[in-house]
Design an enzyme around this catalytic site. Structure first.
Site: not given
Length: 506
Positions: A192, A195, A245, A250, A267, A301
């Site tokens: 996935k 979006e 993300g 998470g 991560e 990140c």
């Protein structure tokens, strides 16, 4: 803002066809079961980029069922390492042949500069080729010292169905840090994408089919975290969830996955410090700091968003950073000279600005920026390069992940103080140290709490080296052989040689 280097929007063209994305389920491209769609506009040009099928529970369930069936009955897990390697190499070649097409869509959906998007896709080719090499190295162990009548064998087997959930900031690179390693291990997958940036993952699905990947081995469901991501995290037929993300999401995934005790690899966020000592090469450090904080508009990140500089050189270093920041070209992502493009959304730009304004109200000094940036000829969402000092480690701007082109400057007097400040955040993804003294670099590297430490550089990366964080930056590793191990399960087989077992019942 006239002091900054701007690349104006009127110099590029945005002519493109709207991309139409559908789900890939069991080898077939499908619309959503309920016909729902969603659209994505360009954050820089405010034009429609893509129309995508919006997945629901029925679509996610179908994709998971296809992956489960492919793992259990297709024979994919039993294929040889050579066969899997050859397929991954074909995919790598197809990606390389489609760099321009993939990069354009990524730029339009994410707002990142086209030159950086191309580099990202080219880097992804290397990841697929490296994973192809690893596919031929999977092996277990044997133990022949258990006695003359026993042989122990340790098998490494694919864990099963992997749910892969990827973010919007590096959509193609991050799926390439996960999927080829899952396939190399013999797993099947449901993917996935965010979006906000769904389309390049759809193109990857096209290339997987063209390369000859068996139906159901890799499935793609477009849509939102609720319900698609949630279902992927809780479904009993999913054996592993790998997610990149935010730390908040998470944590939610860990809680959701606990119901089935599936493996989770994460991560997550970072508030990555660089400690600059008085003997450092300040010109080299300043250039790397500017790159680290503005690369991908700071939506990274690994962003070097926090520097901890020795008080004796803090003033000189900040002056160099400000001067270099004014030379960085902010502007139209489609212009080849642009170094920093658009922010992903208006809402996120507002979040970035809220951190800066909060620090300003608390007495911080804004050396540069601190406001939205207007680009001539573009209606999009931009934020100027921002440098903030006179802050302490308790301020949100010093401890939270801002995820924008904002640099927080703290100072220290001693090595112990620098390490304490570096470790004061709840994150532990990456860190850096700048010093001409190798002993200083090594001590900092050993004591700092981070999954990656750079010395006298920033954000170099190689497929061979593992990547991941400690503390609230995540768990598990990607890349290197460690990245392959995430998708493998260990099984012990104990073999008695001959009729030597002594009876228990006499």
């Amino acid at each position: 803002m006239s002091q900054l280097t701007l690349v104006h929007g009127k110099k590029s063209k945005t002519n493109h066809e709207t991309f139409r994305g559908r789900h890939l389920i069991d080898g077939r491209w499908q619309d959503s079961a309920d016909g729902a769609i969603f659209e994505r506009g360009s954050p820089s040009h405010k034009t429609l980029v893509s129309l995508s099928a919006r997945g629901g529970e029925a679509d996610a369930n179908a994709a998971i069922a296809a992956a489960r069936k492919a793992f259990d009955t297709s024979g994919w897990p039993q294929t040889s390492g050579k066969q899997r390697s050859e397929l991954l190499l074909r995919v790598a070649d197809l990606i390389a042949a489609n760099v321009e097409r993939i990069a354009l869509l990524e730029t339009l959906e994410s707002g990142k500069p086209i030159s950086q998007a191309k580099a990202e896709i080219e880097g992804s080719v290397d990841l697929w080729r490296y994973a192809a090499a690893l596919a031929r190295t999977v092996h277990g162990d044997s133990h022949n010292s258990l006695g003359s009548d026993m042989l122990g064998v340790v098998l490494k087997e694919p864990i099963g169905v992997a749910a892969i959930i990827t973010p919007w900031n590096f959509p193609f690179l991050i799926v390439s840090q996960k999927l080829p390693f899952a396939l190399a291990a013999g797993c099947t997958a449901v993917i996935k994408p965010s979006e906000l940036t769904p389309s390049t993952t759809v193109i990857l699905g096209e290339l997987l089919m063209e390369a000859g990947l068996p139906a159901g081995v890799a499935n793609i469901v477009l849509g939102f975290g609720d319900p698609v991501g949630s279902l992927m995290s809780t479904h009993e037929d999913v054996d592993l969830v790998t997610f990149t993300g935010s730390t908040a999401v998470g944590k939610h995934i860990v809680a959701a996955a606990s119901g089935t005790l599936k493996k989770v690899s994460l991560e997550l966020g970072g508030k990555n410090p660089q400690a600059i000592f008085a003997d450092a090469d300040l010109d080299q450090a300043a250039d790397a700091i500017v790159f680290g904080v503005y690369f991908n508009a700071g939506e990274c990140c690994n962003s070097g968003s926090r520097i901890i500089v020795h008080e004796d050189v803090a003033g000189a270093l900040v002056e160099k950073i400000v001067a270099l920041s004014k030379k960085v070209s902010f502007g139209d992502p489609l212009h080849p000279d642009t170094q920093v493009g658009a922010i992903i959304s208006e809402a996120h730009r507002g979040k970035i600005d809220s951190y800066v304004q909060s620090a300003k109200r608390a007495g911080a000094k804004i050396h540069l920026g601190g406001e939205a940036l207007a680009i001539d000829g573009l209606p999009g969402c931009f934020y100027g390069p921002t440098i903030v000092s006179n802050i302490d480690s308790s301020m949100p701007i010093a401890r939270d992940e801002v995820f924008g082109p904002v640099l927080a400057v703290l100072t220290f007097k001693t090595l112990d103080e620098a390490i304490s400040l570096a470790n004061s955040a709840s994150y532990g993804l990456s860190a850096g140290v700048w010093s001409e003294n190798v002993h200083t670099c090594l001590e900092f590297a050993r004591r700092v709490q981070a999954g990656t430490v750079w010395t006298n550089t920033w954000m170099d990366g190689f497929a061979e080296l593992p990547f991941g964080g400690v503390k609230q930056s995540g768990q598990g590793r990607e890349l290197g052989h460690y990245g392959l191990e995430e998708f493998l399960e260990v099984k012990s087989v104990l073999m008695r040689i001959g009729q030597t077992r002594q009876p228990w019942v006499k």
